[in-house]
Design an enzyme around this catalytic site. Sequence first.
Site, PDB file in Angstrom:
ATOM      1  N   SER A 137       0.867  -1.183   0.000  1.00  0.00           N
ATOM      2  CA  SER A 137       0.000   0.000   0.000  1.00  0.00           C
ATOM      3  C   SER A 137       0.892   1.217   0.000  1.00  0.00           C
ATOM      4  CB  SER A 137      -0.869  -0.002   1.267  1.00  0.00           C
ATOM      5  OG  SER A 137      -1.506   1.251   1.410  1.00  0.00           O
ATOM      6  N   TYR A 150      -1.932  -1.072  10.745  1.00  0.00           N
ATOM      7  CA  TYR A 150      -2.007  -1.524   9.351  1.00  0.00           C
ATOM      8  C   TYR A 150      -0.698  -1.193   8.624  1.00  0.00           C
ATOM      9  CZ  TYR A 150      -3.614  -1.425   4.443  1.00  0.00           C
ATOM     10  OH  TYR A 150      -3.757  -1.612   3.089  1.00  0.00           O
TER      11      TYR A 150
HETATM   12  N1  LIG Z   1      -8.730  -0.273  -1.002  1.00  0.00           N
HETATM   13  C1  LIG Z   1      -7.663   0.502  -0.838  1.00  0.00           C
HETATM   14  O1  LIG Z   1      -7.759   1.762  -0.786  1.00  0.00           O
HETATM   15  C2  LIG Z   1      -6.277  -0.105  -0.761  1.00  0.00           C
HETATM   16  C3  LIG Z   1      -5.175   0.756  -0.897  1.00  0.00           C
HETATM   17  C4  LIG Z   1      -3.900   0.209  -0.837  1.00  0.00           C
HETATM   18  C5  LIG Z   1      -3.724  -1.147  -0.634  1.00  0.00           C
HETATM   19  N2  LIG Z   1      -4.814  -1.961  -0.490  1.00  0.00           N
HETATM   20  C6  LIG Z   1      -4.553  -3.377  -0.289  1.00  0.00           C
HETATM   21  O2  LIG Z   1      -5.083  -4.070  -1.400  1.00  0.00           O
HETATM   22  C7  LIG Z   1      -5.473  -5.381  -0.998  1.00  0.00           C
HETATM   23  C8  LIG Z   1      -6.913  -5.637  -1.430  1.00  0.00           C
HETATM   24  O3  LIG Z   1      -7.731  -4.675  -0.777  1.00  0.00           O
HETATM   25  P1  LIG Z   1      -9.226  -4.367  -1.240  1.00  0.00           P
HETATM   26  O4  LIG Z   1      -9.376  -2.892  -1.210  1.00  0.00           O
HETATM   27  O5  LIG Z   1      -9.553  -5.119  -2.469  1.00  0.00           O
HETATM   28  O6  LIG Z   1     -10.007  -4.944   0.038  1.00  0.00           O
HETATM   29  P2  LIG Z   1     -11.451  -5.641   0.171  1.00  0.00           P
HETATM   30  O7  LIG Z   1     -12.363  -5.215  -0.929  1.00  0.00           O
HETATM   31  O8  LIG Z   1     -11.853  -5.410   1.584  1.00  0.00           O
HETATM   32  O9  LIG Z   1     -11.115  -7.188  -0.047  1.00  0.00           O
HETATM   33  C9  LIG Z   1     -10.274  -7.851   0.865  1.00  0.00           C
HETATM   34  C10 LIG Z   1     -10.132  -9.298   0.446  1.00  0.00           C
HETATM   35  O10 LIG Z   1      -9.295  -9.948   1.428  1.00  0.00           O
HETATM   36  C11 LIG Z   1      -9.948 -11.108   1.908  1.00  0.00           C
HETATM   37  N3  LIG Z   1      -9.662 -11.342   3.323  1.00  0.00           N
HETATM   38  C12 LIG Z   1      -9.737 -10.456   4.349  1.00  0.00           C
HETATM   39  N4  LIG Z   1      -9.486 -11.074   5.516  1.00  0.00           N
HETATM   40  C13 LIG Z   1      -9.252 -12.375   5.221  1.00  0.00           C
HETATM   41  C14 LIG Z   1      -8.945 -13.521   5.988  1.00  0.00           C
HETATM   42  N5  LIG Z   1      -8.848 -13.482   7.335  1.00  0.00           N
HETATM   43  N6  LIG Z   1      -8.786 -14.717   5.359  1.00  0.00           N
HETATM   44  C15 LIG Z   1      -8.894 -14.797   4.005  1.00  0.00           C
HETATM   45  N7  LIG Z   1      -9.177 -13.752   3.221  1.00  0.00           N
HETATM   46  C16 LIG Z   1      -9.362 -12.546   3.818  1.00  0.00           C
HETATM   47  C17 LIG Z   1     -11.450 -10.808   1.720  1.00  0.00           C
HETATM   48  O11 LIG Z   1     -12.166 -12.023   1.550  1.00  0.00           O
HETATM   49  P3  LIG Z   1     -13.299 -12.566   2.565  1.00  0.00           P
HETATM   50  O12 LIG Z   1     -14.003 -11.411   3.165  1.00  0.00           O
HETATM   51  O13 LIG Z   1     -14.149 -13.471   1.705  1.00  0.00           O
HETATM   52  O14 LIG Z   1     -12.516 -13.333   3.569  1.00  0.00           O
HETATM   53  C18 LIG Z   1     -11.462 -10.015   0.414  1.00  0.00           C
HETATM   54  O15 LIG Z   1     -11.495 -10.892  -0.696  1.00  0.00           O
HETATM   55  C19 LIG Z   1      -5.256  -5.447   0.519  1.00  0.00           C
HETATM   56  O16 LIG Z   1      -4.020  -6.054   0.787  1.00  0.00           O
HETATM   57  C20 LIG Z   1      -5.229  -3.996   0.935  1.00  0.00           C
HETATM   58  O17 LIG Z   1      -4.482  -3.822   2.100  1.00  0.00           O
HETATM   59  C21 LIG Z   1      -6.090  -1.469  -0.557  1.00  0.00           C
END
Ligand SMILES: NC(=O)c1ccc[n+]([C@@H]2O[C@H](COP(=O)([O-])OP(=O)(O)OC[C@H]3O[C@@H](n4cnc5c(N)ncnc54)[C@H](OP(=O)(O)O)[C@@H]3O)[C@@H](O)[C@H]2O)c1
Length: 230
Positions: A137, A150
Amino acid sequence: MAAEARTALVTGATRGIGRALAGQLSAAGFRVFATGRNQELLRDLKNETGCEGEAFDLASPDQVFALYRNAVEALERIDVLVNNAGMNNRKAPVADTTLEEFDYQYAVNLRAPYILCREAMRDMGARQEGHIVNVLSTCAKARIPTMGVYSAMKCALDGLTGSLIKEAREYNVKVTAVYPGGTDTDFRKATRPEYMCAESAAAMIVHAISAPADVVVHELTYRPMCETNF
Ligand SMILES: NC(=O)c1ccc[n+]([C@@H]2O[C@H](COP(=O)([O-])OP(=O)(O)OC[C@H]3O[C@@H](n4cnc5c(N)ncnc54)[C@H](OP(=O)(O)O)[C@@H]3O)[C@@H](O)[C@H]2O)c1
């Protein structure tokens, strides 16, 4: 003879960036093993894209090992591992966070990708090919108040990824550290239309995975326009 399809294991593929990534890789001809905790969403993904998948909770190391074993069994080998799953319990100043929140973030955001990197590196190293992508991130580059725990996990995974990039060189394994900025997903409760959409954030990762054989994208930072003042 047609070239054999490449394979990818994508974590966090039930929603957000990982869901979009699984769909895009599948459309690009990859055989994908997708995972998350929600079995129903994995079934929907399979119906829509053909991605294989199975639910595992990354908070449990036993389940992470089982995930890796089952993915290898389903795909025969993993060409690309994308450690995408990640979460933040809530925004809070460090002084207001709990030990339970810290431990949970450690388990999901750091220990799980470490285990998958380790297992994949052993297999890819033996084959002298493969690609590991860790989704970090821009929080790993900026020090943002209320995101301390985080950020700590993302910074630690950043450190691990940096070492892995160098260790993997002699094994011909590509390693990519991805630093997305704000993306409008379920990651937070509020919708953020000014942020990147999940499809766009995923497309950048596909781009890194699709680089020519003689190119490794070792770092990839991208943001929505509203965050260029970082
Ligand atoms: N959104 C942002 O602004 C942003 C910015 C920078 C980086 N990121 C990073 O990008 C990545 C994806 O984020 P996103 O925004 O797509 O988040 P999201 O929409 O909340 O999706 C998160 C995913 O992670 C899975 N997950 C969470 N906890 C889990 C667990 N205990 N076991 C297995 N799977 C788990 C969830 O699946 P289930 O709920 O089905 O378990 C879901 O598929 C993350 O690493 C996040 O830190 C996000």
